[in-house]
Scaffold this active site. Structure first.
Site, short mmCIF file in Angstrom:
data_model
loop_
_atom_site.label_atom_id
_atom_site.label_comp_id
_atom_site.label_asym_id
_atom_site.label_seq_id
_atom_site.Cartn_x
_atom_site.Cartn_y
_atom_site.Cartn_z
CG HIS A 192 -25.10 18.70 -6.25
ND1 HIS A 192 -25.98 18.23 -7.20
CD2 HIS A 192 -23.99 19.06 -6.93
CE1 HIS A 192 -25.44 18.32 -8.40
NE2 HIS A 192 -24.22 18.81 -8.27
N GLY A 247 -18.36 12.75 -7.51
CA GLY A 247 -18.49 12.91 -6.07
C GLY A 247 -18.88 14.30 -5.61
CD GLN A 285 -20.78 14.32 -18.69
OE1 GLN A 285 -19.67 14.74 -18.48
NE2 GLN A 285 -21.64 14.09 -17.72
N GLY A 311 -27.07 13.49 -16.09
CA GLY A 311 -27.86 14.70 -15.95
C GLY A 311 -27.94 15.48 -17.26
N GLY A 359 -28.63 17.08 -7.30
CA GLY A 359 -28.61 16.68 -8.71
C GLY A 359 -28.14 15.24 -8.84
CG HIS A 360 -24.15 14.26 -7.81
ND1 HIS A 360 -23.69 15.35 -7.12
CD2 HIS A 360 -23.39 14.17 -8.93
CE1 HIS A 360 -22.68 15.89 -7.78
NE2 HIS A 360 -22.48 15.22 -8.89
CB SER A 375 -19.34 19.93 -7.08
OG SER A 375 -20.12 18.79 -7.31
P1 AMP Z 1 -20.32 15.23 -11.90
O1 AMP Z 1 -20.10 14.63 -10.55
O2 AMP Z 1 -20.29 16.71 -11.94
O3 AMP Z 1 -19.47 14.59 -12.98
O4 AMP Z 1 -21.81 14.86 -12.29
C1 AMP Z 1 -22.27 13.53 -12.25
C2 AMP Z 1 -23.59 13.45 -12.93
O5 AMP Z 1 -24.51 14.31 -12.26
C3 AMP Z 1 -23.56 13.91 -14.39
O6 AMP Z 1 -24.38 13.06 -15.17
C4 AMP Z 1 -24.12 15.30 -14.32
O7 AMP Z 1 -24.77 15.70 -15.51
C5 AMP Z 1 -25.13 15.16 -13.19
N1 AMP Z 1 -25.46 16.45 -12.59
C6 AMP Z 1 -24.59 17.39 -12.15
N2 AMP Z 1 -25.26 18.48 -11.70
C7 AMP Z 1 -26.58 18.21 -11.88
C8 AMP Z 1 -27.78 18.93 -11.62
N3 AMP Z 1 -27.76 20.14 -11.09
N4 AMP Z 1 -28.95 18.34 -11.93
C9 AMP Z 1 -28.99 17.09 -12.48
N5 AMP Z 1 -27.89 16.36 -12.74
C10 AMP Z 1 -26.70 16.91 -12.45
#
Ligand code: AMP
Length: 296
Positions: free
Chosen positions: A28, A25, A147, A141, A30-31, A180
């Site tokens: 941004h 959650g 991961q 990502g 990226g998500h 985040s």
């Molecule tokens: P998180 O909410 O941080 O667990 O991230 C959820 C998904 O978004 C994961 O697969 C991350 O690798 C991906 N993610 C987080 N930051 C970025 C980013 N800047 N660019 C691309 N994917 C991202």
């Protein structure tokens, strides 16, 4: 956009090809890029939102993690996601799990060395999402390169019928990888943090110009950080992309990764390198990210 809270309800609402985008959650770009990539390839896009306690070593980090379901639902809907699966903890862990899901060969080095148990916690929750939602596709990502290696190998080793797709890292206009946690960086910390991406992008240039030595590529990043006055990184490492283990020479598809503490914030970033082709440096936004929008 429908918000669901149980695996069964979410599965029942899916039709056709199902794509899963697992997240914690506070979205941004990226998500959102993962959701857009999923939208291209699937009939149903399920975004999961679960701040997974099992993958946090530090209870303070878990408590501080930013959360805003309403904001996230609006953003996910705007990029065409169909379902936001936001389960309560008791749906995911009706009892403390007795099962362990661990890929030691892929999770001992790099993040594994600094965040013991973190990747095992990720593997458990992602295995539950694969099993409980039965997606055809799952989007992750490249920002979290180790991961990505773990969740890909997890699918293969346990025969989950899911295709795992890695997507490029989304960066701010100045190169900082979106996270985040960036909202916790003070202005002077943020400008020091830029040395991570600057170093990685310079190393990608060097690799494309023929540099194959891991030590040399790692040195480019370390020098950039030192020039910015940052303390030594936790690690700067060239790693085999599938195995997530260090390699001395760029002779396979690899990532060059860095992890560093900037003030109270721990940052990670990487570039994907391919001895036979161009590097993946990620993609830059053309305007400031949502993370800096008013009200966040
Ligand atoms: P998180 O909410 O941080 O667990 O991230 C959820 C998904 O978004 C994961 O697969 C991350 O690798 C991906 N993610 C987080 N930051 C970025 C980013 N800047 N660019 C691309 N994917 C991202």
């Amino acid at each position: 956009m429908r918000v669901t809270g149980t695996f069964a309800e979410t599965r029942a609402a899916c039709r056709g090809t199902v794509a899963l985008v697992p997240t914690m959650g506070f979205f941004h770009e990226g998500h959102l890029a993962l959701m857009e990539a999923a939208r291209e390839l699937a009939d149903t896009v399920v975004v999961s939102l679960f701040v997974n306690p099992l993958q946090f070593g530090d209870p303070g980090d878990l408590a501080r993690y930013p959360r805003d379901l309403e904001r996230d639902a609006t953003l996910a809907e705007a990029v065409g996601a169909d379902l936001l699966f936001a389960p309560p903890p008791e749906e995911v862990y009706p009892a403390p799990p007795a099962v362990r899901v661990s890929l030691p060969a892929l999770s001992t080095e790099l993040e594994g060395a600094y965040r013991p148990g973190h990747l095992d916690g990720v593997a458990v929750v992602v295995a539950k999402l694969y099993a409980g939602l039965q997606p055809d596709l799952a989007f992750f990502g490249r920002k979290d390169a180790q991961q990505l290696a773990v969740v890909s190998r997890l699918a293969g080793d346990l025969s989950f019928p899911v295709r795992v797709i890695g997507c490029p890292t989304v960066r701010e206009q100045d190169g900082l990888a979106l996270s985040s946690r960036n909202v916790f960086l003070a202005p002077e910390e943020r400008s020091a943090a830029l040395s991570l991406s600057r170093g990685l992008l310079a190393a990608a240039d060097a690799a494309e110009a023929g540099e194959r030595s891991g030590a040399a590529l790692e040195g480019v990043v370390a020098a950039e950080m030192e020039a910015a006055g940052l303390a030594a990184a936790e690690y700067v490492a060239l790693a085999d992309a599938a195995a997530a283990t260090r390699i001395p020479t760029l002779d396979c598809v690899a990532f060059l990764a860095v992890a560093a503490r900037v003030g109270a914030v721990r940052l990670i970033d990487n570039v994907f390198l391919d001895p036979a082709g161009p590097a993946d440096r990620g993609v830059r936004l053309t305007r400031p990210s949502l993370l800096y929008a008013k009200g966040n």
